[in-house]
Design a protein around this motif. Structure first.
Motif, PDB file in Angstrom:
ATOM      1  N   GLU A 625       0.744  -0.939  -0.162  1.00 40.71           N
ATOM      2  CA  GLU A 625      -0.033  -0.018   0.199  1.00 40.71           C
ATOM      3  C   GLU A 625       1.099   1.630  -0.468  1.00 40.71           C
ATOM      4  O   GLU A 625       0.252   2.271   0.207  1.00 40.71           O
ATOM      5  CB  GLU A 625      -1.181   0.165   1.030  1.00 40.71           C
ATOM      6  N   GLN A 628       0.354   4.810  -0.685  1.00 41.37           N
ATOM      7  CA  GLN A 628      -1.808   5.413   0.488  1.00 41.37           C
ATOM      8  C   GLN A 628      -1.811   5.983   1.443  1.00 41.37           C
ATOM      9  O   GLN A 628      -0.436   6.664   2.167  1.00 41.37           O
ATOM     10  CB  GLN A 628      -2.088   4.115   0.008  1.00 41.37           C
ATOM     11  N   THR A 656     -17.391   6.984  -5.593  1.00 38.45           N
ATOM     12  CA  THR A 656     -16.658   6.213  -5.873  1.00 38.45           C
ATOM     13  C   THR A 656     -16.431   4.912  -6.341  1.00 38.45           C
ATOM     14  O   THR A 656     -15.488   4.307  -7.548  1.00 38.45           O
ATOM     15  CB  THR A 656     -16.199   5.264  -4.086  1.00 38.45           C
ATOM     16  N   LEU A 660     -13.428   3.271  -9.706  1.00 39.89           N
ATOM     17  CA  LEU A 660     -12.979   1.280  -9.525  1.00 39.89           C
ATOM     18  C   LEU A 660     -13.684   1.053 -10.576  1.00 39.89           C
ATOM     19  O   LEU A 660     -12.184   0.506 -11.616  1.00 39.89           O
ATOM     20  CB  LEU A 660     -13.970   1.476  -8.551  1.00 39.89           C
ATOM     21  N   GLU A 666      -8.528  -2.382 -11.852  1.00 37.04           N
ATOM     22  CA  GLU A 666      -9.378  -2.007 -10.635  1.00 37.04           C
ATOM     23  C   GLU A 666     -10.861  -3.187 -10.566  1.00 37.04           C
ATOM     24  O   GLU A 666     -11.371  -3.486  -9.325  1.00 37.04           O
ATOM     25  CB  GLU A 666      -9.808  -0.661 -10.564  1.00 37.04           C
ATOM     26  N   ARG A 669      -9.876  -7.214  -9.563  1.00 38.50           N
ATOM     27  CA  ARG A 669      -9.230  -7.639  -8.621  1.00 38.50           C
ATOM     28  C   ARG A 669     -10.342  -6.490  -7.103  1.00 38.50           C
ATOM     29  O   ARG A 669      -9.917  -7.380  -6.330  1.00 38.50           O
ATOM     30  CB  ARG A 669      -7.917  -6.113  -8.288  1.00 38.50           C
ATOM     31  N   SER A 670     -11.548  -5.567  -7.337  1.00 40.07           N
ATOM     32  CA  SER A 670     -11.556  -5.317  -6.220  1.00 40.07           C
ATOM     33  C   SER A 670     -13.648  -5.504  -6.632  1.00 40.07           C
ATOM     34  O   SER A 670     -13.958  -4.342  -6.325  1.00 40.07           O
ATOM     35  CB  SER A 670     -11.476  -3.699  -6.747  1.00 40.07           C
ATOM     36  N   VAL A 673     -14.804  -4.908  -3.119  1.00 41.62           N
ATOM     37  CA  VAL A 673     -15.188  -3.257  -3.012  1.00 41.62           C
ATOM     38  C   VAL A 673     -16.138  -2.908  -3.684  1.00 41.62           C
ATOM     39  O   VAL A 673     -16.818  -1.554  -2.880  1.00 41.62           O
ATOM     40  CB  VAL A 673     -13.313  -3.260  -3.429  1.00 41.62           C
ATOM     41  N   ILE A 674     -16.371  -2.508  -4.957  1.00 44.81           N
ATOM     42  CA  ILE A 674     -17.274  -1.826  -6.018  1.00 44.81           C
ATOM     43  C   ILE A 674     -18.315  -2.526  -5.104  1.00 44.81           C
ATOM     44  O   ILE A 674     -19.562  -1.599  -5.000  1.00 44.81           O
ATOM     45  CB  ILE A 674     -17.049  -2.600  -7.088  1.00 44.81           C
ATOM     46  N   HIS A 677     -19.659  -0.683  -1.836  1.00 40.20           N
ATOM     47  CA  HIS A 677     -20.236   0.764  -2.486  1.00 40.20           C
ATOM     48  C   HIS A 677     -21.618   0.810  -2.575  1.00 40.20           C
ATOM     49  O   HIS A 677     -21.588   1.881  -2.093  1.00 40.20           O
ATOM     50  CB  HIS A 677     -18.739   1.650  -2.990  1.00 40.20           C
ATOM     51  N   TRP A 702     -21.715  -7.326  -9.290  1.00 36.21           N
ATOM     52  CA  TRP A 702     -20.345  -7.631  -8.657  1.00 36.21           C
ATOM     53  C   TRP A 702     -20.596  -8.753  -7.697  1.00 36.21           C
ATOM     54  O   TRP A 702     -19.387  -9.001  -6.901  1.00 36.21           O
ATOM     55  CB  TRP A 702     -19.702  -6.043  -8.474  1.00 36.21           C
ATOM     56  N   ALA A 706     -17.567 -11.189  -7.317  1.00 30.99           N
ATOM     57  CA  ALA A 706     -16.965 -11.482  -5.903  1.00 30.99           C
ATOM     58  C   ALA A 706     -17.298 -13.353  -5.398  1.00 30.99           C
ATOM     59  O   ALA A 706     -16.216 -13.571  -4.827  1.00 30.99           O
ATOM     60  CB  ALA A 706     -17.380 -10.457  -5.316  1.00 30.99           C
TER      61      ALA A 706
END
Length: 762
Positions: A625, A628, A656, A660, A666, A669-670, A673-674, A677, A702, A706
């Motif tokens: 990180e 960051q 956000t 992403l 992103e 990989r995310s 996370v997406i 949100h 998403w 995931a």
């Protein structure tokens, strides 16, 4: 042996709101509450941009204290009294209420008939908002009674209710409608349940003020619309004089940990004063809760065992009320002469003269010299030499140089007369008037006596007055959070029977701040999760680590952190809120995307947040990180996040997601996370909007991506949780029951079952 001249307990620690319910054309600064009636675009007090006529009010969620007060028997009084007399009576009553509330930093929200509603913390949170509100309530019961007795219409009394809780606030819309929420209704109900000339508070208010206010026994109040009766507590009287300085009775003290080097530096500063016979200034600077006062207490404990007389004084700088300019000096002088609160001016002046005579040798005790000193010291007692009350900053008769000379001579005579070094501790010096700070430097520079001045402050003082740390006869101690092992040792000292894993869990929650640790433990005891036994704190029966991990942080910490965030410049404060939506850690490009500003424009505010200890940049070259930023404490991120309105948070989560999804690498990989949100954005919506179905479909997409990824990696529990989240969102995404591929919610339920069965079989 040594002599003590302490000045009481923790006083208020923040500046008052100067705003009030404005008339048409009055604008109130959303940063500091200062009212503006001219055409200026920026606040004259703090420089923040003022709301424009076309600028819509901004909504936030804030922890505030609400006061409702109502005249008792006003209807009957109005029926038997001439209308003009009633109008005059009410005008005086309203003016009295407003002046009392505003003198303690409150904002009058509205007058309703003969009732008044006021709020503390609506535009800026302060640690002592609840205390100010209760003090105002008690003062109202007194001054309204006096007002009635002085009128020709007979006795008057008010009943008052005070509630502290989270409310919705429209910043920039000060006046009626600024504050809404259940707390407003509860405050009105408690007021109605209070007896004449009494104050009823809720449990939150009592918890936040119990060290300063004396309360009666709990009473139960039936509130319309609430099934169970509500606990209420009558506030009886103030038991801690404003700005007094003694530690609260309930303060949890532990063995000093992690501050040995700093303690030795303070002790060395005292030793230097004794060795040189000259003044020295020690500045102890740190954010709230890090351990400044605890370190000073360690110095005092050390000096308690030094075989010499030491003249110790401790007082606080005040942020509101009368006599704030030189309050820390005034308290020190009054305590040394033994002045008693409320005694007559002549008695106080007599005490002053007696003390000066006792310190003066026979050859220098000329009445003229004593008169000269008394006349210039008398303003610190609140009177002049003839007993006439004076302003806090001194008499207009003399120039400041004369006052400083006399006040410095006071310390010189004291040290010589007692044959002892002097220690003067100034707590909460971030609220110090510049006049007091100028005198400190005068004393440091011009006094020929052994005087150790210890300034205890937050970092903003050295930003405002960098000259305080520039002298060769100054030592600056800047304290940071304790390391994990020190916090574990601190908690273990209070709870020696707690298992090591529990100690580490609690340590992680408080982030190196001793006050957070003490308040968290106190809160866990209040909630029955920890038991206070003769052997220290221990887990209550049936309480697990998981229970402690999710326990709500105490209100005292939320208020403390909110006040810290509100002390930031508006731009830096907004950046902290935006960053909190991104999560505990975030990148500069993500922050730029959610703020819709260029990264270069954010650099100054981010740097401010680093300097103020809100954010930490990751520079470790071995960290994935690196580059960051992270919040210095999880609770800071939580409070910054929860201060925003639901709508603002929802919109920022969606911004956000846009960032992403647009990033080339992103998305894959995310996915989780997406998805999170998007789920958060949907949960924050109070009602379905035009974009709800689209956002819900993206969330399902998403979440399934995931979940499939977690399933392939063998993370069955994570996959099942993600499938279950997709099932919850499905009705919003597909009101007709099927998606574009013809799938139904039953297909997702089957996937979740397969994950469970596969993990069991495996």
């Amino acid at each position: 042996m040594w002599s003590h001249a302490d000045s009481g307990s923790a006083g208020p620690t923040a500046s008052p709101d100067r705003g009030a319910s404005p008339a048409s054309g009055v604008r109130i600064c959303a940063s500091c509450s200062t009212r503006s009636t001219d055409a200026a675009n920026f606040c004259s007090q703090c420089g923040a941009a003022l709301p424009t006529d076309t600028e819509p009010p901004r909504a936030e969620r804030r922890y505030t204290s609400i006061l409702f007060a109502d005249l008792v028997g006003f209807t009957e009084l109005a029926e038997r009294t001439d209308a003009e007399d009633v109008r005059e009576l009410l005008s005086g009553y309203f003016a009295l209420c407003r002046s009392t509330i505003e003198s303690l930093g409150g904002v009058v929200e509205k007058f309703i008939g003969d009732a008044v509603m006021a709020v503390w913390g609506a535009t800026r949170t302060r640690e002592d908002d609840a205390e100010r509100a209760v003090r105002a309530a008690l003062e109202l019961t007194r001054v309204v009674g006096d007002y009635g007795r002085a009128s020709a219409l007979g006795a008057l009394a008010v009943r008052v209710g005070v509630v502290t809780d989270e409310v919705a606030v429209m910043l920039g819309a000060a006046g009626e409608g600024m504050v809404t929420g259940a707390a407003v209704n509860l405050a009105a109900r408690l007021q109605a349940a209070a007896a004449p000339a009494t104050v009823l508070t809720d449990a939150h208010t009592r918890t936040l003020t119990v060290d300063r206010i004396d309360f009666g026994r709990e009473t139960r109040v039936d509130i319309k619309g609430i099934a169970d009766e509500v606990s209420a507590y009558p506030a009886l009287r103030v038991i801690s004089e404003t700005g007094s300085g003694a530690a609260p009775a309930a303060e949890i003290l532990t063995t000093l940990v992690g501050r040995d080097a700093e303690r030795d530096v303070l002790i060395a500063s005292f030793d230097r004063v004794v060795a040189t016979g000259r003044p020295h200034l020690a500045v102890v600077s740190a954010d709230a809760g890090v351990g400044k006062s605890r370190l000073v207490l360690e110095l005092r404990d050390h000096l308690d065992h030094v075989p010499m007389a030491i003249m110790w004084h401790s007082a606080r700088c005040l942020s509101y009320g009368e006599g704030v300019a030189y309050s820390a000096l005034s308290s020190a002088v009054r305590s040394r002469i033994g002045a008693v609160e409320g005694e007559g001016e002549a008695v106080a002046l007599g005490r002053l003269r007696t003390k000066l005579v006792s310190w003066t040798s026979a050859g220098t005790a000329e009445p003229a010299r004593l008169d000269w000193m008394c006349e210039r010291l008398a303003p610190l007692l609140g009177v002049d030499s003839a007993g006439v009350p004076l302003l806090s900053s001194g008499s207009a008769e003399y120039g400041r140089d004369e006052f400083f000379t006399a006040w410095s001579l006071w310390f010189e005579r004291m040290s010589a007369g007692e044959n002892a070094p002097v220690v003067w501790v100034i707590e909460d010096a971030h609220w110090a008037d510049d006049g007091l700070l100028d005198f400190v430097q005068h004393l440091q520079r011009a006094n020929p006596s052994p005087v150790l001045i210890v300034i205890v402050t937050r970092p903003e003082l050295l930003t405002r007055r960098p000259d305080l740390g520039a002298s060769e006869s100054t030592t600056v101690l800047e304290l940071g959070p304790l390391d994990d092992e020190s916090i574990v040792a601190l908690i273990a000292g209070l709870a020696p029977e707690l298992p090591r894993d529990i100690l580490r869990l609690l340590s992680a929650r408080v982030g190196g701040v001793p006050l957070y640790a003490r308040e968290l433990l106190r809160s866990l005891v209040d909630d029955g999760l920890l038991l206070d036994t003769a052997c220290g704190l221990r887990l209550a029966s049936g309480v697990s680590a998981d229970t402690l991990a999710v326990a709500e942080p105490p209100a005292s910490l939320r208020v403390l952190i909110a006040s810290r965030l509100d002390s930031l410049e508006p731009g830096a404060r907004l950046v902290a809120q935006l960053a909190s939506v991104l999560g505990f850690s975030f990148s500069m490009p993500a922050l730029a995307a959610v703020s819709r500003r260029a990264a270069g424009e954010l650099a100054g505010d981010v740097s401010t947040l680093e300097t103020r200890g809100i954010l930490i940049s990751i520079t470790d070259p071995l960290s994935s990180e690196r580059g960051q930023y992270v919040f210095s404490h999880p609770l800071i991120r939580q409070v910054a996040y929860e201060m925003q309105s639901r709508r603002s948070r929802s919109e920022r989560h969606l911004a956000t997601v846009e960032f992403l999804e647009s990033s080339s690498d992103e998305g894959s990989r995310s996915a989780a996370v997406i998805a999170q949100h998007l789920v958060d954005a949907l949960q924050l919506q109070t009602a379905p909007a035009a974009s709800t179905e689209s956002a819900a479909r993206r969330a399902v997409h998403w979440l399934l991506a995931a979940a499939d990824s977690a399933r392939r990696l063998g993370a069955a529990s994570a996959a099942r949780r993600l499938y279950e989240q997709a099932i919850d969102v499905w009705p919003l995404a597909n009101p007709a029951g099927r998606d574009a591929d013809g799938r139904t919610v039953r297909d997702l339920e089957e996937l979740a079952r397969e994950v469970v069965s596969t993990s069991v079989t495996g």
